[in-house]
Design a protein around this motif. Sequence first.
Motif, short mmCIF file in Angstrom:
data_model
loop_
_atom_site.label_atom_id
_atom_site.label_comp_id
_atom_site.label_asym_id
_atom_site.label_seq_id
_atom_site.Cartn_x
_atom_site.Cartn_y
_atom_site.Cartn_z
N ASN A 33 0.82 -1.21 0.00
CA ASN A 33 0.00 0.00 0.00
C ASN A 33 0.85 1.26 0.00
O ASN A 33 0.51 2.27 -0.63
CB ASN A 33 -0.95 0.01 1.20
CG ASN A 33 -2.23 -0.76 0.93
OD1 ASN A 33 -2.46 -1.23 -0.18
ND2 ASN A 33 -3.06 -0.90 1.94
N LEU A 36 2.25 1.70 -3.53
CA LEU A 36 1.12 2.06 -4.40
C LEU A 36 0.77 3.53 -4.22
O LEU A 36 0.55 4.26 -5.19
CB LEU A 36 -0.08 1.17 -4.08
CG LEU A 36 -1.35 1.40 -4.90
CD1 LEU A 36 -1.12 1.05 -6.35
CD2 LEU A 36 -2.50 0.59 -4.31
N TRP A 37 0.70 3.98 -2.96
CA TRP A 37 0.36 5.38 -2.67
C TRP A 37 1.43 6.32 -3.22
O TRP A 37 1.11 7.33 -3.86
CB TRP A 37 0.22 5.56 -1.16
CG TRP A 37 -0.30 6.90 -0.75
CD1 TRP A 37 -1.57 7.37 -0.91
CD2 TRP A 37 0.43 7.95 -0.11
NE1 TRP A 37 -1.68 8.66 -0.40
CE2 TRP A 37 -0.46 9.03 0.10
CE3 TRP A 37 1.75 8.08 0.32
CZ2 TRP A 37 -0.07 10.23 0.70
CZ3 TRP A 37 2.14 9.26 0.93
CH2 TRP A 37 1.24 10.33 1.12
N GLN A 39 3.61 5.84 -5.66
CA GLN A 39 3.77 5.84 -7.12
C GLN A 39 2.52 6.29 -7.88
O GLN A 39 2.64 6.94 -8.92
CB GLN A 39 4.16 4.44 -7.60
CG GLN A 39 5.60 4.06 -7.33
CD GLN A 39 6.04 2.86 -8.14
OE1 GLN A 39 5.22 2.07 -8.63
NE2 GLN A 39 7.34 2.70 -8.29
N GLN A 40 1.35 5.95 -7.37
CA GLN A 40 0.16 6.12 -8.18
C GLN A 40 -0.85 7.14 -7.68
O GLN A 40 -1.71 7.57 -8.44
CB GLN A 40 -0.55 4.76 -8.32
CG GLN A 40 0.29 3.67 -8.93
CD GLN A 40 0.72 3.98 -10.36
OE1 GLN A 40 0.01 4.68 -11.08
NE2 GLN A 40 1.86 3.47 -10.78
N SER A 41 -0.76 7.54 -6.40
CA SER A 41 -1.84 8.38 -5.88
C SER A 41 -1.65 9.86 -6.20
O SER A 41 -0.52 10.38 -6.16
CB SER A 41 -1.98 8.20 -4.36
OG SER A 41 -0.97 8.92 -3.67
N ALA A 42 -2.76 10.50 -6.48
CA ALA A 42 -2.74 11.96 -6.62
C ALA A 42 -2.45 12.61 -5.28
O ALA A 42 -1.83 13.69 -5.21
CB ALA A 42 -4.09 12.44 -7.16
N GLU A 43 -2.86 11.95 -4.20
CA GLU A 43 -2.69 12.53 -2.86
C GLU A 43 -1.23 12.67 -2.48
O GLU A 43 -0.83 13.68 -1.87
CB GLU A 43 -3.43 11.68 -1.82
CG GLU A 43 -4.94 11.71 -1.93
CD GLU A 43 -5.51 10.76 -2.98
OE1 GLU A 43 -6.74 10.70 -3.11
OE2 GLU A 43 -4.71 10.07 -3.68
N PHE A 44 -0.40 11.67 -2.80
CA PHE A 44 1.02 11.79 -2.47
C PHE A 44 1.66 12.94 -3.23
O PHE A 44 2.39 13.76 -2.67
CB PHE A 44 1.78 10.50 -2.77
CG PHE A 44 3.28 10.70 -2.70
CD1 PHE A 44 3.90 10.91 -1.49
CD2 PHE A 44 4.06 10.70 -3.86
CE1 PHE A 44 5.27 11.13 -1.41
CE2 PHE A 44 5.42 10.91 -3.79
CZ PHE A 44 6.03 11.13 -2.55
N LYS A 45 1.39 13.02 -4.52
CA LYS A 45 1.97 14.09 -5.33
C LYS A 45 1.51 15.45 -4.82
O LYS A 45 2.30 16.40 -4.73
CB LYS A 45 1.62 13.88 -6.80
CG LYS A 45 2.25 12.62 -7.39
CD LYS A 45 1.76 12.37 -8.81
CE LYS A 45 2.46 11.14 -9.41
NZ LYS A 45 2.17 9.89 -8.66
#
Length: 281
Positions: A33, A36-37, A39-45
Amino acid sequence: MLAALLALVVLLGCATPQVARPTPDPPASDLLNAVLWMQQSAEFKASALTAFALARIRLDQALADPAWTGAPREQTGAYQSLPPAVIVDVDETILDNSGYQAWMTLRGTTFDPKTWNAYVNTVTSLAGPGALEFARYAEAKGVKVFYLSNRTAEEEPATRRNLEKLGFPMGGGVDTLLMTRKQPDWGSAKGTRRAFVARSYRIVLNVGDNLGDFVDEYRGTEGERLKVMEQHRERWGREWIVIANPAYGSFESAPFGHDFKLSDGERRRLKRAVLDAWPGP
């Protein structure tokens, strides 16, 4: 001809039908998780961009205030007249190494210095969201950017190539890449390296993803770490900017006493034991 057809019918009748085998479940990984967060989440960026946007605001405020310092312990003497500098951690602060984390996740393996070194030498780490823009902004303001990394001195050439490849400012005639063990007293705790920078520069900001990027008292228990964090409450978001890293760090090893000799199962048991869980219906 008839005999051949009869033989074919017999063979087809005796053939065992092929049964599709179910796809095996992928190996379990504590990193899934988190990676995944990252690399792929809008929230991390978005969270990383938010942190570096705040860092720009704080940088401008610090440049207008000669008494401002992001190294309260190491900055001594008449530092107000020194040229300004910012300190940034490297891994998971300005460089995104989630490719290595993803490799471990998919392989069902854990960190190993040999595979990490092999990854570092590929020179394929990416710039974290907002990191390059912030470093260039600081340089444009006449602020020296120092990179304090706990990568080893042997990994410095590849790290330097990676940063140069991405376009990070490298200090001109000043060596701004300060690796662990590059000097005898430069251990994993970064206080001695901050003090080295503070002798010649006013450290206005510190940016990192781990408590150890800001203080040397980062390897205690969860309660001890929280106490240290609270002691510096007024600095978070002002002189000290934190980038989120859910994949690894001293937060993850605190439950098992930072004892990496323990088995994966024992580490997981001790991490589960500190969770504050709802008792259920």
